[in-house]
Scaffold this motif. Structure first.
Motif, short mmCIF file in Angstrom:
data_model
loop_
_atom_site.label_atom_id
_atom_site.label_comp_id
_atom_site.label_asym_id
_atom_site.label_seq_id
_atom_site.Cartn_x
_atom_site.Cartn_y
_atom_site.Cartn_z
N ARG A 4 29.19 -52.40 24.54
CA ARG A 4 28.98 -50.97 24.76
C ARG A 4 28.03 -50.72 25.93
O ARG A 4 28.20 -49.74 26.68
CB ARG A 4 28.44 -50.33 23.48
N GLY A 5 27.04 -51.58 26.10
CA GLY A 5 26.15 -51.43 27.25
C GLY A 5 26.88 -51.61 28.57
O GLY A 5 26.67 -50.86 29.53
N VAL A 6 27.78 -52.59 28.64
CA VAL A 6 28.55 -52.83 29.86
C VAL A 6 29.50 -51.67 30.12
O VAL A 6 29.62 -51.20 31.27
CB VAL A 6 29.32 -54.16 29.74
N ILE A 7 30.19 -51.19 29.09
CA ILE A 7 31.12 -50.08 29.26
C ILE A 7 30.38 -48.82 29.71
O ILE A 7 30.83 -48.09 30.60
CB ILE A 7 31.89 -49.82 27.95
N SER A 57 26.91 -54.42 20.84
CA SER A 57 25.90 -53.73 21.64
C SER A 57 26.01 -54.12 23.11
O SER A 57 25.91 -53.27 24.00
CB SER A 57 24.51 -54.06 21.11
N CYS A 58 26.25 -55.39 23.37
CA CYS A 58 26.43 -55.85 24.76
C CYS A 58 27.67 -55.21 25.38
O CYS A 58 27.62 -54.73 26.52
CB CYS A 58 26.52 -57.37 24.80
N ASP A 72 33.18 -66.99 11.02
CA ASP A 72 31.77 -67.25 10.71
C ASP A 72 30.82 -66.23 11.32
O ASP A 72 29.61 -66.44 11.35
CB ASP A 72 31.38 -68.65 11.20
N ALA A 73 31.35 -65.10 11.84
CA ALA A 73 30.50 -64.09 12.48
C ALA A 73 29.81 -63.25 11.42
O ALA A 73 30.47 -62.56 10.62
CB ALA A 73 31.34 -63.21 13.40
N ASP A 74 28.47 -63.27 11.41
CA ASP A 74 27.74 -62.45 10.46
C ASP A 74 27.45 -61.07 11.06
O ASP A 74 27.85 -60.76 12.19
CB ASP A 74 26.45 -63.14 10.04
N ALA A 75 26.74 -60.24 10.34
CA ALA A 75 26.47 -58.86 10.79
C ALA A 75 25.64 -58.84 12.05
O ALA A 75 25.86 -58.02 12.95
CB ALA A 75 25.77 -58.09 9.66
N ALA A 76 24.66 -59.76 12.17
CA ALA A 76 23.81 -59.80 13.36
C ALA A 76 24.62 -60.18 14.60
O ALA A 76 24.45 -59.60 15.68
CB ALA A 76 22.66 -60.78 13.15
N PHE A 77 25.49 -61.16 14.42
CA PHE A 77 26.37 -61.59 15.52
C PHE A 77 27.22 -60.42 16.02
O PHE A 77 27.32 -60.15 17.22
CB PHE A 77 27.25 -62.74 15.05
N ARG A 78 27.81 -59.70 15.08
CA ARG A 78 28.68 -58.58 15.46
C ARG A 78 27.88 -57.47 16.15
O ARG A 78 28.34 -56.89 17.15
CB ARG A 78 29.37 -58.02 14.21
N GLU A 79 26.71 -57.20 15.67
CA GLU A 79 25.91 -56.13 16.25
C GLU A 79 25.50 -56.47 17.68
O GLU A 79 25.55 -55.63 18.58
CB GLU A 79 24.67 -55.88 15.39
N ILE A 80 25.08 -57.72 17.91
CA ILE A 80 24.66 -58.13 19.26
C ILE A 80 25.83 -58.07 20.23
O ILE A 80 25.71 -57.57 21.35
CB ILE A 80 24.04 -59.54 19.21
N LYS A 130 48.11 -43.97 27.15
CA LYS A 130 47.93 -44.14 28.58
C LYS A 130 46.48 -43.94 28.98
O LYS A 130 45.97 -44.61 29.89
CB LYS A 130 48.82 -43.15 29.33
N PHE A 131 45.79 -43.02 28.34
CA PHE A 131 44.37 -42.77 28.62
C PHE A 131 43.57 -42.99 27.34
O PHE A 131 44.05 -42.70 26.24
CB PHE A 131 44.16 -41.34 29.14
N LEU A 132 42.37 -43.52 27.51
CA LEU A 132 41.57 -43.84 26.33
C LEU A 132 40.09 -43.69 26.65
O LEU A 132 39.68 -43.64 27.82
CB LEU A 132 41.85 -45.28 25.87
N ASP A 133 39.31 -43.64 25.59
CA ASP A 133 37.86 -43.62 25.70
C ASP A 133 37.36 -45.01 25.31
O ASP A 133 37.33 -45.37 24.13
CB ASP A 133 37.27 -42.58 24.75
N PRO A 134 36.98 -45.83 26.29
CA PRO A 134 36.59 -47.22 25.96
C PRO A 134 35.32 -47.30 25.14
O PRO A 134 35.09 -48.32 24.48
CB PRO A 134 36.40 -47.87 27.34
N THR A 135 34.51 -46.26 25.13
CA THR A 135 33.28 -46.31 24.34
C THR A 135 33.54 -46.06 22.86
O THR A 135 32.66 -46.29 22.03
CB THR A 135 32.28 -45.27 24.85
N ALA A 136 34.74 -45.59 22.52
CA ALA A 136 35.03 -45.24 21.13
C ALA A 136 35.70 -46.38 20.37
O ALA A 136 35.97 -46.24 19.17
CB ALA A 136 35.93 -44.00 21.08
N TRP A 137 35.97 -47.51 21.01
CA TRP A 137 36.70 -48.59 20.34
C TRP A 137 35.83 -49.28 19.30
O TRP A 137 34.68 -49.63 19.57
CB TRP A 137 37.19 -49.62 21.35
#
Length: 966
Positions: free
Chosen positions: A432-435, A429-430, A418-426, A401-408
Motif C-alpha cells: 500500500r505504501g508503494v501504490i 503495508s509495504c 505459513d504466513a501469520d498475521a504479522a507477516f501479512r500486515e507487513i 478496465k479501470f480499478l482502484d489499486p489502493t482498494a485491493w
C-alpha cells in the motif's frame, strides 16, 4: 614570442605533463594550478605524481581543476557579490517572461503567436541553451530575419527578436543577481586582464585543450601573455618539428597562428616508438561485435586496456559481455535508458490514462507491479513482495478496465500457508505504501515542487530506512537513483518557478525533458585494469590496448540532432560551431586515442539496417575508412574482408531444424487421457482441437493450464458468440414447429433484443466508446442481413443435444453435440450451426478421396499417420459429426448440414454441394465420418507423442505461451 609546449600524441600526455610540472616548479607544487578540459585526467596526474619515487613524500600536490570548475572560481574572486547559479527551469521561466513581454508590445511575428507557459517550455529550454552557448563564445547575436517557411513559426518569431531577447534576458539575470556558467565565463573574459593579474603569483598549466570557446580563448590568452600560464598541447609533434601535421590538428595550427606562439617539443629525442597495430573487425550487428570483443578479452591481459563506446546506450550490453566484471566505468550514462526512468514513465502514464482519482487503467497498473524494483522489495523480516504482486495481477486481470489499486484486499489463499498475521500486515503495508507513492501522491500535484516531492516519495519507498536492501547488487541502478534524488528532484523543488501552478500535462512535460538531459556519471576506482569509457572521456588518456566498438558513421562522428530552433545551416550566421566543427573535434579525439596505443581493434557493423523508413545499412565511420585507405595505399592493394587486418565475424550457419516440436506421452499423460475419455463425453470442439494441433489439445484438455486472463477491453469473441446464439434462440423459439418465412419477421425486434442483451454484458461496458458503437451497429446490421437472407422453413429444434456411443478398441466412448438449429425443408431435416467466427469448410473432393480414407481406416499405431493430410482436407469435423449423431439418434439421414455465417451476410454454407448424390452423402455420414472420429480417438490414445502442427492458427492460440515451438 612566447612558446607553447607540444607533447606528441604518441606519448603519454599525463606522464609528460608531470615531467614538465616538476621541471618548472621542482618538488614544491603548492602554487601550481593545472587546468584540464575535463575532470578525468586529474585522477591520473595525481596517481602518477604519487607513484614517482623521485619525489619526496609527503608533498603538496598541484591543484588540478577542469575549466568548468576554474572559471566560476575566478568569477567569485574577482566579483565577490553573492550570485545564484540558476538551473534550466529558472532560465526557461525567465525567458517566458521576456518573450511574453515582447509579445505584449506587439512587435513582429511574436504578436501573431500564442505564448502560453505549457507550450513555451520546450522552446524556452532550447532558447536558454542557445543563449548559454552565445555567452560561452562571447557572442552578441544579431536578429535573424525572414525565416518564415524555413523554420517553425515559433522559431522564426524568436530568432527575429534574438538580439533583444538576449539583451533583456541578460538584464533580467543581472537584476535578480542570477548567473549561469556561460555568463560567468563571459564576465571573466571581459575582465581577462584583471584575472591574469590575479594569477601572477601562481604557476598555471593550460593542459590538453583542442578547440576553445570564445571566452576560453580570451581568458587563456590573457594569462599566457602575462606569463602566468603555460600552454601544453597534446597533438601531432609535426607542429613543433616543421613537418606537415595531421589534418585533425588544424585547430591547434590556427590557435598557434592566432596567438603568434612558438611551438616547442617537450622531448627532442626522435620518436622511435612503433606504429600502432590496427586491426578491424567487421560484424553484422552489435551482438556479433560483442562476441568478438568477448573472445579477444578472454585471452588477453586487461591491464592498461580501454573499451571505448561512442554510443553510451551500448553500455549495458557491453558490460554483459565482458569476461572481466571488475571494471572501471568512466562515462555519462543517459538516465532515460535506465529501469528507473521506465518506472517514472509508468507512474506518469498511470495519471495520463486514468479516469480520475482511484480509476487507473489496468494495463498500466500491471506494468507498475511488474517493474523489477517493486518485485525485489523485501519488507523487513518477511519475503520479497513479488508473491503478493503476482496475486494482485491475477485479481486485476479478472476485473474491469479501470480499478482502484489502493482498494485491493488479498484473498485468504493469496498468502503462503505459513504466513501469520504479522507477516501479512507487513507485506500489505509495504504494498500500500508503494501504490500510494506511485499513484495517489501524483493525483493532486499542481506545482513542480509537489511533483519533486512525489518523486522523492517513490525513492523513499524503494530504499529502506535502514539503508539496506538489494541495491548494493545493482550499482548502476543505485547510481541512477542517486542522480534522481540529488539532481533531478532538487532541480524541480528549488527553482524560482517551483511554486507556480501549472496544468498536469505541463508538469509532466517539464519532468520528461529534464530527465532527458540527465546523465549519470560513473567515476569508479581503480584507474588501472580494464577501463570502459566514452569517446569524450578518453581525451588526454593513453592505453596500450584500445577496443573501439560500433565505429559506424552515425556514431563517429555521429549525426547531429535536428534543432528546431536553430538548424545547423543557421549556426554560422551567429558565428557558432556547426556540425563540421564538431566532426573535426571528434576526428581529433579519435586519431589522438589511436596514435598513443600499441594495439587497436576497431569494431563496426555492416549489416544491420539503419533507423527510419529510409534508413539503409549501417556504414563504417569515415574515420575508419581513412585508416583503411591509408593501409591500402601502403600495401598497394585493396583490403578484402576476412584477410588481416580486416577481420570478419563469422558465425556457424546450420540448416533449418527438421525436428517436429512435440510433447512425449508419459504414463502419467496416458492415464490422464484415458480418464478424460472415460469420464466425460467427446465433443466436436475437442476433436477439432486435436485435429488442428495435438499440442494445443494436450494443453487445453490434459493440463491445468488456462489462457492468460485479460480484461476484455477489445471485446470477447467467445462471449459475443454465446450472446448471439442466445439472442437467436430467444427470438426464434416462438416459431418452432410451424412453417415460417423468417425473412418476413420484424428485423427491428431481433436487433433491439441484441442491443439490449449486449449492453448488459460486462465485456461491452469495458470497451471504448467507439468500439462499443461499432460493435453494436455491426451486430445489428449482421443480424438484419441474416434475417433478410432466410426464407420459408420449418424449425424443428433449437439448442438440442444428441449423443451416440462408439467403441474404440473395446473402450466405450460417448460422443455428444449441441445443435443450434434443425430445420425441415422439402420434407427433409437440415442441421444448422451459427458461426460468428471462422468456418472449417471441407476441401473440394474430400469425400471422394479414397486414398485418404483408406489410410485413415487402415492406420495402426507406429505406422505413418495421415493426421496432417486429414487436417488439411477436413479443417473441422463438427458438421460431419453432427450429421452422424443425428442419424444415429433419430434413425433418419439428414439431407445436409451447414454453417450460418453471421460474421458477414448470414449466408448458409453447406457441407455437401447440390451435386452430391445420396450415396456419397450416406457414405460420408455413416462410414467416413465414424472412421475419422475413430482414427482421431485412436491417434490420441496410441500415438507416441503430441506433435505441434504449425499454421495460421498459432497466431491466436491462447496456449502459445506453453508451446514447445517457443
Amino acid at each position: 614570442m612566447r612558446r607553447m609546449t607540444i607533447v606528441g600524441w604518441r606519448g603519454d600526455f599525463v606522464s609528460a605533463l608531470a615531467d614538465i610540472i616538476i621541471e618548472r616548479t621542482g618538488a614544491d607544487m603548492r602554487r601550481t594550478l593545472v587546468i584540464f578540459p575535463h575532470q578525468r585526467p586529474r585522477r591520473h596526474l595525481v596517481e602518477h605524481l604519487a607513484a614517482d619515487p623521485a619525489l619526496p613524500k609527503p608533498m603538496f600536490l598541484p591543484e588540478a581543476l577542469s575549466v568548468n570548475e576554474w572559471i566560476p572560481q575566478l568569477r567569485q574572486e574577482l566579483d565577490p557579490r553573492p550570485l545564484r547559479t540558476v538551473n534550466l527551469l529558472d532560465r526557461a521561466g525567465l525567458l517566458y517572461e521576456v518573450v511574453a513581454g515582447l509579445r505584449r508590445e506587439g512587435s513582429g511575428l511574436l504578436a501573431e503567436l500564442p505564448v502560453e507557459r505549457e507550450r513555451f517550455f520546450p522552446w524556452g529550454a532550447r532558447l536558454a541553451e542557445l543563449l548559454e552557448e552565445l555567452f560561452r563564445h562571447g557572442r552578441t547575436p544579431a536578429n535573424l530575419q525572414h525565416l518564415s517557411g524555413d523554420v517553425q513559426p515559433m522559431a522564426a518569431a524568436l530568432l527575429e527578436h534574438l538580439s533583444l531577447i538576449h539583451e533583456r534576458y541578460d538584464a533580467a539575470l543581472a537584476e535578480r543577481d542570477w548567473t549561469t556558467p556561460g555568463r560567468d565565463a563571459r564576465w571573466v573574459a571581459a575582465h581577462a586582464d584583471e584575472a591574469a593579474a590575479l594569477m601572477r603569483d601562481r604557476q598555471i598549466f593550460i593542459a590538453g585543450f583542442y578547440a576553445l570557446t570564445g571566452t576560453e580563448d580570451a581568458i587563456f590568452r590573457a594569462a599566457w601573455e602575462s606569463g602566468a600560464a603555460e600552454v601544453v598541447l597534446h597533438t601531432d609533434p609535426a607542429l613543433a618539428t616543421g613537418g606537415h601535421p595531421h589534418w585533425t590538428c588544424s585547430e591547434h595550427v590556427r590557435w598557434i597562428e592566432r596567438w603568434g606562439a612558438t611551438p616547442e617539443p617537450h622531448d627532442t629525442a626522435p620518436d622511435d616508438a612503433p606504429e600502432p597495430d590496427i586491426s578491424f573487425v567487421e560484424g553484422f550487428d552489435l551482438h556479433s561485435q560483442l562476441k568478438a570483443l568477448e573472445e579477444t578479452l578472454a585471452v588477453s591481459e586487461p591491464r592498461n586496456t580501454a573499451v571505448v563506446i561512442p554510443d553510451t546506450s551500448c553500455l549495458m550490453p557491453v558490460l554483459h559481455h565482458l569476461p572481466i566484471k571488475d571494471v572501471n566505468i568512466s562515462m555519462g550514462y543517459p538516465l532515460t535508458h535506465s529501469s528507473l526512468h521506465r518506472l517514472v514513465e509508468i507512474v506518469l502514464r498511470l495519471q495520463e490514462t486514468s479516469q480520475g482519482p482511484g480509476r487507473y487503467y489496468w494495463r498500466e497498473v500491471i506494468a507498475l507491479i511488474r517493474h523489477p524494483y517493486l518485485k525485489m522489495l523485501e519488507p523487513a523480516g518477511t519475503a520479497p513482495l513479488r508473491g503478493l504482486l503476482r496475486e494482485f495481477e491475477k485479481s486485476i486481470r479478472g476485473g474491469g478496465k479501470f480499478l482502484d489499486p489502493t482498494a485491493w484486499e488479498p484473498a485468504a489463499d493469496a498468502w503462503p500457508e505459513d504466513a501469520d498475521a504479522a507477516f501479512r500486515e507487513i507485506q500489505l503495508s509495504c504494498l500500500r505504501g508503494v501504490i500510494a507513492a506511485c499513484c495517489t501522491r501524483f493525483e493532486t500535484v499542481r506545482t513542480l515542487a509537489e511533483l519533486g516531492d512525489a518523486l522523492a516519495g517513490i525513492a523513499s519507498e524503494l530504499v529502506p530506512e535502514n539503508g539496506e536492501g538489494p541495491w548494493h547488487r545493482f550499482p548502476i541502478d543505485a547510481e541512477c537513483l542517486f542522480r534522481l534524488v540529488k539532481s533531478s528532484i532538487p532541480a524541480l523543488t528549488d527553482c524560482a518557478i517551483s511554486r507556480d501552478i501549472y496544468p498536469r500535462p505541463v508538469l509532466f512535460s517539464v519532468l520528461r525533458q529534464l530527465l532527458d538531459r540527465e546523465r549519470v556519471p560513473f567515476e569508479a576506482e581503480p584507474l588501472t585494469g580494464l577501463q570502459v569509457l566514452g569517446m569524450l572521456e578518453s581525451r588526454l588518456l593513453r592505453f596500450n590496448t584500445v577496443h573501439i566498438l560500433d565505429a559506424t558513421d552515425d556514431k563517429l562522428p555521429g549525426a547531429t540532432g535536428y534543432d528546431p530552433l536553430l538548424p545547423d545551416p543557421l549556426r554560422r550566421e551567429l558565428d557558432l560551431p556547426d556540425s563540421r566543427h564538431r566532426s573535426l573535434v571528434s576526428a581529433h579525439n579519435f586519431h589522438r586515442l589511436i596514435a598513443g596505443a600499441r594495439r587497436v581493434r576497431i569494431y563496426y557493423q555492416c549489416g544491420a539496417d539503419g533507423a527510419g523508413p529510409l534508413g539503409g545499412k549501417s556504414i563504417r565511420s569515415r574515420f575508419v575508412e581513412e585508416l583503411l585507405w591509408e593501409e591500402e595505399k601502403r600495401r598497394g592493394e585493396l583490403l578484402r574482408s576476412g584477410t588481416p587486418p580486416l577481420e570478419s565475424v563469422t558465425l556457424p550457419v546450420r540448416g533449418l531444424p527438421t525436428a517436429v516440436h512435440a510433447i512425449e506421452k508419459t504414463p502419467a499423460v496416458q492415464d490422464a487421457l484415458e480418464r478424460r475419455l472415460a469420464g466425460k463425453s467427446v465433443s466436436s470442439s475437442m476433436l477439432d482441437c486435436y485435429l488442428r494441433c495435438p499440442v494445443r489439445f494436450f494443453n487445453q484438455y490434459l493440463t491445468p493450464l488456462r489462457p492468460v486472463d485479460e480484461v476484455s477491453e477489445d471485446g470477447d469473441p467467445a462471449e459475443l458468440g454465446t450472446l448471439v446464439h442466445d439472442v437467436l434462440r430467444t427470438f426464434l423459439t416462438s416459431h418452432v414447429g410451424r412453417p415460417t418465412d423468417l425473412s418476413a419477421l420484424p428485423a427491428t425486434e431481433l436487433m433491439n433484443l441484441f442491443s439490449e442483451r449486449l449492453r448488459d454484458t460486462a465485456f461491452f461496458a469495458q470497451m471504448p466508446w467507439d468500439m462499443r458503437t461499432a460493435l453494436e451497429r455491426t451486430g445489428r446490421e449482421r443480424l438484419r442481413r441474416f434475417l433478410q437472407g432466410q426464407g420459408m422453413t420449418t424449425i424443428l429444434r433449437l439448442e438440442e443435444t444428441y449423443e451416440a456411443q462408439m467403441r474404440i478398441d473395446e473402450r466405450p466412448v460417448l460422443l455428444k453435440g449441441i445443435f443450434d438449429r434443425i430445420d425441415e425443408r422439402d420434407g427433409e431435416p437440415i442441421i444448422l450451426d451459427y458461426k460468428t467466427g471462422g468456418m472449417g469448410v471441407p476441401a473440394h473432393g474430400l469425400w471422394g478421396d479414397d486414398e485418404l480414407w483408406n489410410d485413415v481406416e487402415d492406420w495402426e499405431p507406429g505406422g505413418e499417420s495421415p493426421l496432417a493430410r486429414l487436417a488439411e482436407r477436413l479443417p473441422s469435423i463438427q458438421l460431419p459429426l453432427y450429421s452422424h449423431l443425428y442419424a444415429e439418434s433419430v434413425g433418419t439421414m439428414p439431407r445436409n448440414a451447414g454453417w450460418v455465417e453471421l460474421r458477414d451476410t448470414g449466408a448458409e454454407k453447406f457441407l455437401f454441394s447440390d451435386k452430391a448424390d445420396d450415396d456419397l452423402r450416406e457414405r460420408a455420414i455413416s462410414e467416413q465420418t465414424p472412421a475419422a472420429v475413430r482414427f482421431l480417438l485412436r491417434h490420441m490414445l496410441h500415438g507416441e507423442r503430441f506433435e505441434a502442427r504449425p499454421g495460421r492458427h498459432c497466431d491466436w492460440c491462447p496456449y502459445g505461451f506453453a508451446c514447445p515451438r517457443g
